[in-house]
Design a protein around this motif. Structure first.
Motif, mmCIF file in Angstrom:
data_model
loop_
_atom_site.group_PDB
_atom_site.id
_atom_site.type_symbol
_atom_site.label_atom_id
_atom_site.label_comp_id
_atom_site.label_asym_id
_atom_site.label_seq_id
_atom_site.Cartn_x
_atom_site.Cartn_y
_atom_site.Cartn_z
ATOM 1 N N GLY A 102 51.459 40.873 -13.827
ATOM 2 C CA GLY A 102 51.342 40.035 -15.017
ATOM 3 C C GLY A 102 49.956 40.101 -15.637
ATOM 4 N N CYS A 103 49.133 41.032 -15.187
ATOM 5 C CA CYS A 103 47.784 41.185 -15.745
ATOM 6 C C CYS A 103 47.862 41.607 -17.206
ATOM 7 C CB CYS A 103 47.024 42.286 -15.002
ATOM 8 S SG CYS A 103 46.425 41.858 -13.396
ATOM 9 N N ARG A 104 46.856 41.211 -17.948
ATOM 10 C CA ARG A 104 46.692 41.743 -19.295
ATOM 11 C C ARG A 104 46.190 43.177 -19.159
ATOM 12 N NH1 ARG A 104 44.774 36.511 -19.222
ATOM 13 N NH2 ARG A 104 45.745 35.119 -20.749
ATOM 14 N N ILE A 105 46.386 43.986 -20.190
ATOM 15 C CA ILE A 105 45.996 45.387 -20.128
ATOM 16 C C ILE A 105 44.497 45.546 -19.864
ATOM 17 C CG2 ILE A 105 45.789 45.621 -22.640
ATOM 18 C CD1 ILE A 105 46.903 48.320 -20.109
ATOM 19 N N GLY A 106 43.666 44.746 -20.505
ATOM 20 C CA GLY A 106 42.219 44.839 -20.294
ATOM 21 C C GLY A 106 41.817 44.486 -18.873
ATOM 22 N N GLU A 107 42.513 43.510 -18.278
ATOM 23 C CA GLU A 107 42.240 43.138 -16.889
ATOM 24 C C GLU A 107 42.607 44.284 -15.956
ATOM 25 O OE1 GLU A 107 43.148 38.346 -17.323
ATOM 26 O OE2 GLU A 107 44.758 39.704 -16.708
ATOM 27 N N CYS A 108 43.741 44.902 -16.219
ATOM 28 C CA CYS A 108 44.224 45.999 -15.385
ATOM 29 C C CYS A 108 43.312 47.220 -15.495
ATOM 30 C CB CYS A 108 45.651 46.338 -15.785
ATOM 31 S SG CYS A 108 46.453 47.519 -14.697
ATOM 32 N N LEU A 109 42.945 47.590 -16.712
ATOM 33 C CA LEU A 109 42.096 48.764 -16.901
ATOM 34 C C LEU A 109 40.691 48.550 -16.348
ATOM 35 C CD1 LEU A 109 43.079 49.963 -20.476
ATOM 36 C CD2 LEU A 109 43.866 50.819 -18.265
ATOM 37 N N GLY A 110 40.281 47.303 -16.220
ATOM 38 C CA GLY A 110 38.954 47.009 -15.695
ATOM 39 C C GLY A 110 38.886 46.912 -14.186
ATOM 40 N N LEU A 111 40.013 47.019 -13.498
ATOM 41 C CA LEU A 111 39.997 46.910 -12.045
ATOM 42 C C LEU A 111 39.173 48.015 -11.404
ATOM 43 C CD1 LEU A 111 43.691 45.954 -11.250
ATOM 44 C CD2 LEU A 111 41.671 44.511 -10.964
ATOM 45 N N ARG A 112 38.454 47.635 -10.353
ATOM 46 C CA ARG A 112 37.695 48.585 -9.541
ATOM 47 C C ARG A 112 38.253 48.506 -8.128
ATOM 48 N NH1 ARG A 112 32.342 45.453 -10.507
ATOM 49 N NH2 ARG A 112 33.895 43.881 -10.086
ATOM 50 N N TRP A 113 38.003 49.518 -7.340
ATOM 51 C CA TRP A 113 38.510 49.501 -5.970
ATOM 52 C C TRP A 113 37.985 48.285 -5.218
ATOM 53 C CZ3 TRP A 113 42.667 51.980 -5.466
ATOM 54 C CH2 TRP A 113 42.880 53.186 -6.135
ATOM 55 N N GLN A 114 36.784 47.850 -5.514
ATOM 56 C CA GLN A 114 36.210 46.688 -4.823
ATOM 57 C C GLN A 114 36.908 45.377 -5.203
ATOM 58 O OE1 GLN A 114 32.439 47.694 -6.556
ATOM 59 N NE2 GLN A 114 32.253 45.686 -7.516
ATOM 60 N N ASP A 115 37.722 45.378 -6.250
ATOM 61 C CA ASP A 115 38.474 44.188 -6.649
ATOM 62 C C ASP A 115 39.783 44.050 -5.872
ATOM 63 O OD1 ASP A 115 36.568 43.574 -8.645
ATOM 64 O OD2 ASP A 115 37.561 44.932 -10.046
ATOM 65 N N LEU A 116 40.103 45.048 -5.061
ATOM 66 C CA LEU A 116 41.356 45.058 -4.316
ATOM 67 C C LEU A 116 41.084 44.826 -2.835
ATOM 68 C CD1 LEU A 116 42.881 48.288 -5.889
ATOM 69 C CD2 LEU A 116 43.014 45.952 -6.750
ATOM 70 N N ASP A 117 41.831 43.897 -2.240
ATOM 71 C CA ASP A 117 41.736 43.661 -0.798
ATOM 72 C C ASP A 117 43.093 44.016 -0.197
ATOM 73 O OD1 ASP A 117 41.693 42.636 1.813
ATOM 74 O OD2 ASP A 117 40.352 40.993 1.254
ATOM 75 N N PHE A 118 43.173 45.218 0.364
ATOM 76 C CA PHE A 118 44.440 45.698 0.910
ATOM 77 C C PHE A 118 44.830 44.955 2.189
ATOM 78 C CE2 PHE A 118 43.318 49.207 -1.883
ATOM 79 C CZ PHE A 118 44.541 49.483 -2.474
ATOM 80 N N GLU A 119 43.828 44.458 2.952
ATOM 81 C CA GLU A 119 44.132 43.704 4.175
ATOM 82 C C GLU A 119 44.787 42.364 3.849
ATOM 83 O OE1 GLU A 119 41.250 42.885 7.299
ATOM 84 O OE2 GLU A 119 40.693 45.011 7.213
ATOM 85 N N LYS A 120 44.173 41.625 2.937
ATOM 86 C CA LYS A 120 44.702 40.305 2.558
ATOM 87 C C LYS A 120 45.790 40.419 1.497
ATOM 88 C CE LYS A 120 40.458 37.831 3.591
ATOM 89 N NZ LYS A 120 39.344 37.044 3.032
ATOM 90 N N ARG A 121 45.934 41.626 0.940
ATOM 91 C CA ARG A 121 46.938 41.912 -0.091
ATOM 92 C C ARG A 121 46.740 41.035 -1.333
ATOM 93 N NH1 ARG A 121 51.526 44.605 2.277
ATOM 94 N NH2 ARG A 121 52.309 44.698 0.176
ATOM 95 N N VAL A 122 45.497 41.006 -1.843
ATOM 96 C CA VAL A 122 45.183 40.250 -3.054
ATOM 97 C C VAL A 122 44.347 41.103 -4.007
ATOM 98 C CG1 VAL A 122 45.335 37.965 -1.993
ATOM 99 C CG2 VAL A 122 43.144 39.164 -2.017
ATOM 100 N N ILE A 123 44.401 40.733 -5.273
ATOM 101 C CA ILE A 123 43.657 41.392 -6.345
ATOM 102 C C ILE A 123 42.777 40.342 -7.002
ATOM 103 C CG2 ILE A 123 43.842 42.664 -8.519
ATOM 104 C CD1 ILE A 123 46.796 43.290 -7.614
ATOM 105 N N SER A 124 41.495 40.637 -7.134
ATOM 106 C CA SER A 124 40.563 39.721 -7.781
ATOM 107 C C SER A 124 40.441 40.096 -9.258
ATOM 108 C CB SER A 124 39.190 39.806 -7.108
ATOM 109 O OG SER A 124 38.266 39.004 -7.805
ATOM 110 N N ILE A 125 40.850 39.168 -10.112
ATOM 111 C CA ILE A 125 40.708 39.352 -11.560
ATOM 112 C C ILE A 125 39.497 38.530 -11.981
ATOM 113 C CG2 ILE A 125 41.810 39.068 -13.814
ATOM 114 C CD1 ILE A 125 43.299 41.016 -11.994
ATOM 115 N N ASN A 126 38.406 39.215 -12.322
ATOM 116 C CA ASN A 126 37.179 38.498 -12.654
ATOM 117 C C ASN A 126 36.448 39.072 -13.864
ATOM 118 O OD1 ASN A 126 35.771 40.785 -11.616
ATOM 119 N ND2 ASN A 126 36.049 39.962 -9.554
#
Length: 186
Positions: A102-126
């Motif tokens: 449900g991210c906005r396109i700008g939020e999605c395109l701005g994601l960096r690998w450091q915004d993803l936590d594969f262990e906790k299975r969460v994405i930080s939108i900041n």
């Protein structure tokens, strides 16, 4: 500067036209005609969405501005079309993340690998990538900015299909190289 890491294959200004073409073609095979410059990047010579807002603004009525989400069946048809299309298939990870978060396109395109936590299975939108048109030079620039409101800064769950999409993108970047584009902002 801000280094982008994900979705290196996109040209931000062409996403709307590609989405429009894909949605139209998913409903009627062959309706996606048009002029394609490069099959790898799906850059179109003309953006079919140019001038659309001008036309929408002319129309009044009580339903003006109401948005409708795709139904589950429409999402399935769209994603199946993307996955099996000889040109658009490489956009599958992006659309999976968009629909799965449900991210906005700008939020999605701005994601960096450091915004993803594969262990906790969460994405930080900041933060978000914003596309600015510079009329005087007839060019466009992308900048990184904070979300419009505090509520825009959030952590969202990473569904299995979204995790798979990120892993596919990571594998693709191992082959083609990571996006190291540096943007102004924050």
């Amino acid at each position: 500067g801000y280094e982008m890491a994900l979705f290196h294959f996109l040209e931000f200004g062409h996403l709307g036209s590609a989405l429009l073409r894909c949605v139209g073609a998913a409903g009627a095979e062959g309706a996606a005609g048009g002029s394609v410059q490069g099959a790898g990047d799906v850059a179109f010579q003309q953006n079919p969405t140019d001038g659309v807002m001008k036309e929408v603004s002319k129309k009044g009525g009580k339903n003006r501005g109401i948005r409708h989400a795709l139904t589950v069946e429409e999402q399935r048809a769209f994603m199946e079309y993307i996955a099996n299309h000889p040109v658009y298939y490489h956009w599958w990870p992006l659309f999976t993340v968009l629909l799965g978060t449900g991210c906005r396109i700008g939020e999605c395109l701005g994601l960096r690998w450091q915004d993803l936590d594969f262990e906790k299975r969460v994405i930080s939108i900041n933060h978000s990538v914003v596309y600015y048109s510079q009329k005087e030079t007839k060019t466009s620039v992308m900048r990184v900015s904070l979300p419009k409101t505090e509520a825009g800064i959030r952590t969202i769950p990473m569904l299995d299909m979204v995790k798979d999409a990120f892993e596919m993108e990571r594998e693709a970047q191992k082959e083609t190289g990571e996006n190291i584009q540096v943007l102004d902002g924050m």
